[in-house]
Write an enzyme that holds these catalytic residues in place. Sequence first.
Site, PDB file in Angstrom:
ATOM      1  CG  HIS A 122     -27.634 -11.111 -15.498  1.00  0.00           C
ATOM      2  ND1 HIS A 122     -27.158 -12.021 -14.654  1.00  0.00           N
ATOM      3  CD2 HIS A 122     -27.766 -11.951 -16.826  1.00  0.00           C
ATOM      4  CE1 HIS A 122     -26.911 -13.229 -15.247  1.00  0.00           C
ATOM      5  NE2 HIS A 122     -27.104 -13.092 -16.589  1.00  0.00           N
ATOM      6  CD  GLU A 154       1.756  18.816   7.483  1.00  0.00           C
ATOM      7  OE1 GLU A 154       2.744  18.121   7.862  1.00  0.00           O
ATOM      8  OE2 GLU A 154       0.615  18.612   7.710  1.00  0.00           O
ATOM      9  N   GLY A 179      -0.548  14.441   4.501  1.00  0.00           N
ATOM     10  CA  GLY A 179      -0.529  13.697   5.588  1.00  0.00           C
ATOM     11  C   GLY A 179      -0.051  12.265   5.347  1.00  0.00           C
ATOM     12  CB  THR A 180      -0.243   9.240   7.570  1.00  0.00           C
ATOM     13  OG1 THR A 180       0.687   9.808   8.787  1.00  0.00           O
ATOM     14  CG2 THR A 180      -0.277   7.767   7.701  1.00  0.00           C
ATOM     15  NE  ARG A 220      -1.754   5.870  11.625  1.00  0.00           N
ATOM     16  CZ  ARG A 220      -0.301   5.948  10.961  1.00  0.00           C
ATOM     17  NH1 ARG A 220       0.124   4.841  10.609  1.00  0.00           N
ATOM     18  NH2 ARG A 220       0.047   7.169  10.980  1.00  0.00           N
ATOM     19  N   GLY A 271       0.148  -8.598  13.828  1.00  0.00           N
ATOM     20  CA  GLY A 271      -1.191  -7.664  13.618  1.00  0.00           C
ATOM     21  C   GLY A 271      -2.020  -7.955  12.609  1.00  0.00           C
ATOM     22  N   GLY A 272      -3.210  -8.302  12.786  1.00  0.00           N
ATOM     23  CA  GLY A 272      -4.231  -8.920  11.757  1.00  0.00           C
ATOM     24  C   GLY A 272      -5.478  -7.920  11.617  1.00  0.00           C
ATOM     25  N   GLY A 273      -5.247  -6.582  11.648  1.00  0.00           N
ATOM     26  CA  GLY A 273      -6.355  -5.603  11.084  1.00  0.00           C
ATOM     27  C   GLY A 273      -6.001  -5.371  10.145  1.00  0.00           C
ATOM     28  CD  GLU A 329      -5.056  -9.889  15.612  1.00  0.00           C
ATOM     29  OE1 GLU A 329      -5.443  -9.256  16.947  1.00  0.00           O
ATOM     30  OE2 GLU A 329      -4.553  -8.733  15.198  1.00  0.00           O
TER      31      GLU A 329
END
Length: 478
Positions: A456, A41, A47-48, A281, A189-191, A212
């Site tokens: 409920h 590493e 990581g990200t 990405r 970007g609309g993800g 998007e």
Amino acid sequence: MDTDNTSIAPESDVIVIGGGTGGYSTALRAAALGLDVVLFERDKVGGTCLHRGCIPSKAMLHAAELVDGIAEARERWGVKATLDSVDWAALTSTRDDIVSRNHKGVEAHLAHAGVRVVRASARLTGPRTVRAEDGRPAGREFTARRGLVLATGSRPRVLPGLEPDGRTVVTSDDALFAPGLPASVLVLGGGAIGVEYASFHRSMGAGVTLVEAADRLVPLEDADVSRHLARGLKKRGIDVQTGARLESCRRTGEGVVAVVRTARGEVREISAERLLVAVGRVPVTDGLGLEAAGLAPDERGFVPPADWSRLETAVPGVHVVGDLLPPPSLGLAHASFAEGLLVAETLAGVPSAPVDYAAVPRVTYSAPQTAAVGLSEAEARSRSYDVVVNSMPLTAVAKGMVHGQGGTVKVVAERDGRVLGVHLVGPHVSEMIAESQLIVGWDAEPGDVARHVHAHPTLSEAVGEVFLSLAGRGLHQQ
């Protein structure tokens, strides 16, 4: 944990390159199975996801939820609360503390498992050999007796002319670490990533435009999910532009000025203090030396496996996990955990079932949230299933009325057969999807689910009601 690479023995059973979710889960499981593991590493383990993505963004989104709650308390419940201000330094300090504690936890797990961590970039010199690129004139070479695991992850896609500067133009890797809160944001970007960041900034008071290119948000999800999500975001004051394209963008002293062509062909000029580029990405393989191991990325940059049941490449003993994998892998941290377990068990000679990507949940942590597992209605019909669909608004159950945020439950099933997909939009659906993951993963039929009683009042009651109706036993749904 080792910090001096020269003290680490050069031979091991397994070498893992990359310490993100896929890499460290492989290392931990392999070590638990008695294998000797070396993990490369070059930055920080985790990581990200841990340092720039999943964890810090969800911490910030929780803060955004608290801000939204103040407005709801005042406007809906008569609680005369007001938001004085957001202490950005305190907010980010809490976020960083959460990340730091998680990071220390991962390091401790690796140390306890006996995983030896090489703090360096790795370059393949063969199908079983790796050189440490740690700045020394002659990097040490490491050898794996059983196999190599590639887990080098991904980075944000960058558009030409819109290179990030960490302040005016940002990506998902640095958006949360940019200085202060902007008054206006243009999200490209609309993800899931773009929607989450648009939601966060709107909660914090920014004017937000979300652009998007596809004809709907989160275009990989069910069309009804997209529709309900867009409605919820628009209700919050976000300017949602789908079927729209960025034609040009220039930086100014105050931020950016973008020219956008809308779905109707109109040309709009949009000014914003900050531009967030969230257009996907790309896998990270540069400098890895794939060719030395007899490998090459495909045209999209992925390293495809030759055997998905083992995630093994065409070179025996070289496996891939995480964002280096092409679809049907999902590029999600929790999918990477499953991939890491599979590869570690494969290398240890332990029977392991392939990852069932159809049963991996997908979540967008915006307000409203979305969560789904399995096939969309369109996907099911395209595969020639005889489909039956049932939907129910969350506000049709008492707890949904309490929350007052709308939302829906949609189930796609085979007629007289198994459940193919479950799709949720609304508050807290990220915590509701686990039940549906089991329903889809275990090939349950609506009648199987209908036999189980949902508490409920809860939001999950709406899930139960949908299945009761599909099984011909509906109570509250007419």
